[in-house]
Design an enzyme around this catalytic site. Structure first.
Site, PDB file in Angstrom:
ATOM      1  CG  HIS A 376      -1.965  -0.982   1.256  1.00  0.00           C
ATOM      2  ND1 HIS A 376      -3.231  -0.778   0.766  1.00  0.00           N
ATOM      3  CD2 HIS A 376      -1.941  -2.240   1.717  1.00  0.00           C
ATOM      4  CE1 HIS A 376      -3.945  -1.868   0.941  1.00  0.00           C
ATOM      5  NE2 HIS A 376      -3.189  -2.774   1.507  1.00  0.00           N
ATOM      6  CE  LYS A 571      -7.209  13.508   0.891  1.00  0.00           C
ATOM      7  NZ  LYS A 571      -7.154  12.480  -0.105  1.00  0.00           N
ATOM      8  NE  ARG A 572      -4.314   9.415  10.505  1.00  0.00           N
ATOM      9  CZ  ARG A 572      -4.102   8.548  11.486  1.00  0.00           C
ATOM     10  NH1 ARG A 572      -5.016   7.633  11.787  1.00  0.00           N
ATOM     11  NH2 ARG A 572      -2.995   8.587  12.202  1.00  0.00           N
ATOM     12  CE  LYS A 577      -3.150  10.468   3.708  1.00  0.00           C
ATOM     13  NZ  LYS A 577      -3.740   9.641   2.645  1.00  0.00           N
ATOM     14  CB  THR A 689     -10.312   4.614  -1.044  1.00  0.00           C
ATOM     15  OG1 THR A 689      -9.808   4.881   0.261  1.00  0.00           O
ATOM     16  CG2 THR A 689      -9.643   3.377  -1.614  1.00  0.00           C
ATOM     17  CE  LYS A 693     -14.271   5.527   0.929  1.00  0.00           C
ATOM     18  NZ  LYS A 693     -13.387   5.562   2.101  1.00  0.00           N
TER      19      LYS A 693
END
Ligand code: CGF
Length: 852
Positions: A376, A571-572, A577, A689, A693
């Site tokens: 991952h 998100k985290r 990110k 992911t 969504k």
């Protein structure tokens, strides 16, 4: 022959036709029985919590019939089964999902109404099962849903943590962690199987002995600490099928053994305390995402879980096939979700060699046919390495086996590449450099027959970077891709019931069959020029935004205007990110607006010529020990404080940080987005992911060319997504340039840094490290390289969004933005987790659905 329960039940015609899930009378009677008998309460003191528990028990009872039938059917067919080993299952709430999958939501709503309860309030009582950190755990949850919905025989195996991911409070703008003791009340969805108790050993020593029958030497591992693994089973209902698989999560319990030596020497407390310690193994989920935390307890969790799961799998196999081990790979496929369960490879080899006394090579050939490994991440800080010293103490026999696996592997490599000495060093399972450590990813690759990445770009990257040598050794075929997916049952029907309904009406699909055949969404394309349809679509978005605005008000006290653009990043929190990039852009916008106002430009003019009104919404947890991520959260909150209290600004700009982002909140946030951010440094986000969504819920994406954004673009068309930024292939060069030539801070970014350092957003000392990491220390995540591109893309996309709200512009908004939203949804069929599961089944597990 065992008594056939199902046959007996089917003979009871009445129970076959009507169940509490379709017969109100039955639901009500069962509900009352649970209130009075299970909860020992009565209708006068039954509050929403009591109603939730009674309703859940009622639904669960009905579900258990399907579950029992499924287990019976799978046992009789005795086909190959899939076992998905994941240290995280981020399930969220179970009740609404069960009602949807069992098609009993409307019915239950009516029955509860007659009993004096409102379904939504009742559903709200359920705590989130937050047994995961983020994408990896939620992926596992989507996969078990798809395994059931697509009629596969597939079980999940994990740990039943008593404390899920911590609850995040925001106090004075800082993240504060609080324990999430989610099992405060009894959990109706778990079935405790205390009759199953599997001993798991740690520590001790290994000695060599001789088999009395064969005279051959054998290894014996003995002594040490013993705990019991006791399962809690969670039935996983499929959508529109009776197939109900099992998610088995282990609890650690003390054995009944008692240290009499300690007791006799008068140390009763100590002898009991050692036992109590057992439960700590499954008490808490480690709160790191994409980061390895090398604690002994974590390694204990990993071994405890894989030892118990394998014992269970082997026991099930032996019941039907005794010691016909050659059949094992025809009966069992085990998927390793990341390297966390890699010890399973070693444990199975140990079972086969030490306990079942198979020759090494025979055992190894079985092992390597059974396992497959999903990677991952390519980020080094996330790749697991366990110190040899720790493993030698905790699992002495396993360490020997790892050394043997490595020895045979390196021997084979050497004979294939005789002149490449450095290759042996590079691919050895044992890293020798900074204190010996076991490279778990290498062990996982060597012990598996397939290795997959989770999006095309990522699967290519692992082959050319971290696993390059292994491609050379094993060949390309061992490495494959399965692009991630999401379950449309939860992420469309449950989260966005109005949109799901509009789609079902538009496609003339009253049974919502499109939810298990998501390619059907394509038919929506026919309606993109139908203004009436577009208006309905847009109105649903607006009502979802109203719902989110209410949640924001509730959680933060901030009032936001649901008609402005909702620009979301949830998100985290992680530097890769790049929430920092987003908040810097928000600061830039704020500063520019202030400048315009100071120069006498009116708010109305700004809206027409410069910026549309928008609300930037953030959410996500930072790992408790991750200083930089926590600093980013703090900065977002400081900016929110300044901007939201600036009366001049009005609804032109608002900034919100939603505390404690979790699955239930995601179900409200995602359907309400106009625009969402997936802006990782290219090459760092394996897949993502939440991008899927958001797009499935009609939100447009601003994103980098990274992870699954690439395939989303291919599916929905590049005109329906806003991509920007440097590409993965330039990243190394840019990093090099930043380190050696210095970082180039653009004028716009400099303004932002200056404002932060001037104290405009609170004590600047708190943000020095963040700014320095970019300005002075090489900007590893390339914020400076992408900043201006990000701003430009915003300008472009806001033109498409238009000044929503003013009548004249509404048509443009409809024909521009809303049309793109419909086209995105219409082309998201590929991203159903059902498609992933079919791909795993066909290309990796070699199993077929059990349809009859
Ligand atoms: O797994 C992740 C996520 N953070 O949990 N990784 N891990 N470890 C990746 O970073 C995501 O990109 C990916 O979508 C997810 C599931 O594969």
């Amino acid at each position: 022959k065992p008594f056939d329960f199902k046959e007996k039940r089917i003979k009871d015609e009445d129970s076959k036709k009507s169940t509490p899930l379709n017969d109100k009378e039955k639901f009500e009677l069962e509900f009352i029985r649970h209130v009075e008998i299970t909860l020992a309460r009565n209708m006068y003191n039954c509050d929403n919590l009591g109603a939730y528990q009674a309703a859940s028990n009622t639904i669960r009872d009905a579900l258990l019939i399907d579950w029992a039938n499924t287990q019976q059917k799978q046992t009789i067919h005795d086909d190959k089964r899939v076992y998905y080993l994941s240290l995280e299952f981020l399930m969220g709430r179970a009740m609404d999902n069960a009602l949807i999958n069992l098609k009993s939501r409307e019915h239950t709503k009516g029955a509860l109404h007659e009993l004096g309860f409102n379904l939504e309030d009742v559903l709200d009582q359920e705590p989130d099962a937050a047994l995961g950190n983020g994408g990896l755990g939620r992926l596992a949850a989507c996969f078990v849903d798809s395994l059931s919905s697509k009629n596969y025989s597939g079980w999940g195996y994990g740990l039943n943590y008593q404390y899920g991911i911590f609850q995040q409070k925001i106090i004075d703008g800082y993240q504060v962690e609080q324990p999430d003791y989610w099992l405060e009340y009894t959990n109706p969805w778990e079935i405790n199987r205390s009759e199953i108790q599997i001993p798991v050993d740690f520590f001790g020593y290994v000695y060599e002995s001789y088999d009395t029958n064969t005279g051959k030497p054998k290894k014996i591992w003995t002594g040490g600490e013993r705990v019991l693994a006791v399962p809690a089973d969670y039935p996983i209902p499929g959508f529109n099928t009776e197939n109900t698989n099992n998610l088995r999560l282990w609890n650690a319990k003390p054995t009944n053994e008692f240290d009499f030596n300690k007791f006799n020497s008068g140390d009763y407390q100590q002898s009991v305390a050692a036992q109590q310690k057992a439960e700590s193994i499954t008490s808490v989920l480690y709160p790191n995402d994409n980061f390895m935390h090398g604690k002994e307890l974590r390694l204990k969790q990993q071994y405890f879980w894989v030892a118990a799961s394998l014992h269970d799998i082997v026991r099930r196999f032996k019941k039907n096939h005794k010691d016909n081990w050659k059949k094992f790979p025809n009966q069992v496929a085990i998927q390793l979700n990341d390297t966390h369960p890699t010890l399973a490879i070693v444990e199975l080899q140990r079972i086969l060699v030490d306990l079942e006394e198979l020759p090494w090579d025979d055992a190894w050939s079985i092992v390597t046919k059974v396992f497959a490994y999903t990677n991952h991440t390519v980020m080094t800080e996330a790749l697991e390495k366990w110190p040899v010293e720790l493993v030698s103490r905790l699992l002495p026999r396993h360490l020997e086996i790892i050394y043997d696996i490595n020895f045979f592997f390196l021997k084979a490599v050497e004979s294939k590449f005789p002149s490449d000495r450095d290759l042996l060093r590079r691919v050895s399972i044992i890293e020798e450099d900074n204190g010996k450590a076991i490279r778990m990813a290498y062990l996982a690759i060597i012990g598996s027959h397939k290795v997959n990445g989770v999006a095309e770009l990522h699967s290519e990257l692992i082959k050319t970077t971290i696993f390059k040598d292994f491609v050379k050794i094993f060949g390309e075929d061992k490495f494959t891709n399965v692009t991630n997916g999401i379950t449309p049952r939860r992420w469309l029907k449950q989260a966005n019931p109005k949109l799901a309904e509009l789609i079902s009406e538009t496609l003339n699909d009253p049974t919502y069959s499109y939810l298990t055949n998501l390619g059907k969404l394509k038919e929506l394309e026919q309606f993109v020029d139908d203004d009436k349809f577009l208006t309905k679509w847009d109105n649903i978005k607006l009502s979802n935004k109203v719902k989110l605005a209410d949640l924001v008000k509730d959680l933060t006290g901030i009032t936001i205007d649901p008609t402005v653009l909702f620009d979301i990043q949830v998100k985290r929190i992680h530097e890769y990110k790049r929430q920092q990039l987003n908040i810097f852009a928000v600061i830039h916008r704020y500063l520019h607006i202030k400048e315009l106002l100071a120069n006498g430009v009116s708010v109305e003019e700004i809206k027409l010529k410069y910026y549309i009104s928008k609300c930037s919404i953030f959410g996500g947890k930072a790992a408790p020990g991750y200083y930089m991520a926590k600093t980013i959260i703090h900065l977002i909150n400081q900016v929110a404080d300044v901007v939201n209290n600036d009366e001049e600004i009005g609804n032109l700009l608002k900034v919100v940080f939603i505390p404690d982002y979790n699955v239930s909140k995601a179900e409200i946030i995602i359907p309400a987005s106009d625009l969402s951010n997936h802006i990782s440094t290219a090459g760092t986000e394996a897949s993502g992911t939440s991008n899927m969504k958001f797009a499935l819920n009609g939100g447009l994406i601003i994103g980098t060319v990274d992870g699954a954004n690439v395939e989303i673009t291919r599916e929905i068309g590049q005109e329906n997504i806003f991509l920007f930024g440097n590409l993965a292939e330039s990243v190394d060069e840019l990093r090099h340039k930043n380190v050696y030539n210095g970082v180039n801070i653009s004028k716009s970014l400099k303004k932002v840094f200056d404002a932060i350092l001037s104290g405009k957003f609170g004590n600047p000392d708190e943000f020095h490290t963040l700014i320095e990491s970019i300005r002075d220390h090489g900007d590893y995540y390339l914020v400076s390289d992408d900043f201006d591109l990000f701003l430009d893309t915003h300008i472009k996309l806001e033109k498409v969004y238009g000044h929503h709200g003013g009548d004249a512009k509404d048509i443009d908004h409809l024909h521009g933005w809303v049309k793109k939203s419909v086209l995105s949804v219409a082309n998201m069929g590929f991203f159903s987790s059902d498609r992933c599961i079919d791909e795993y089944a066909e290309n990796i597990w070699e199993v077929e659905p059990l349809n009859s």
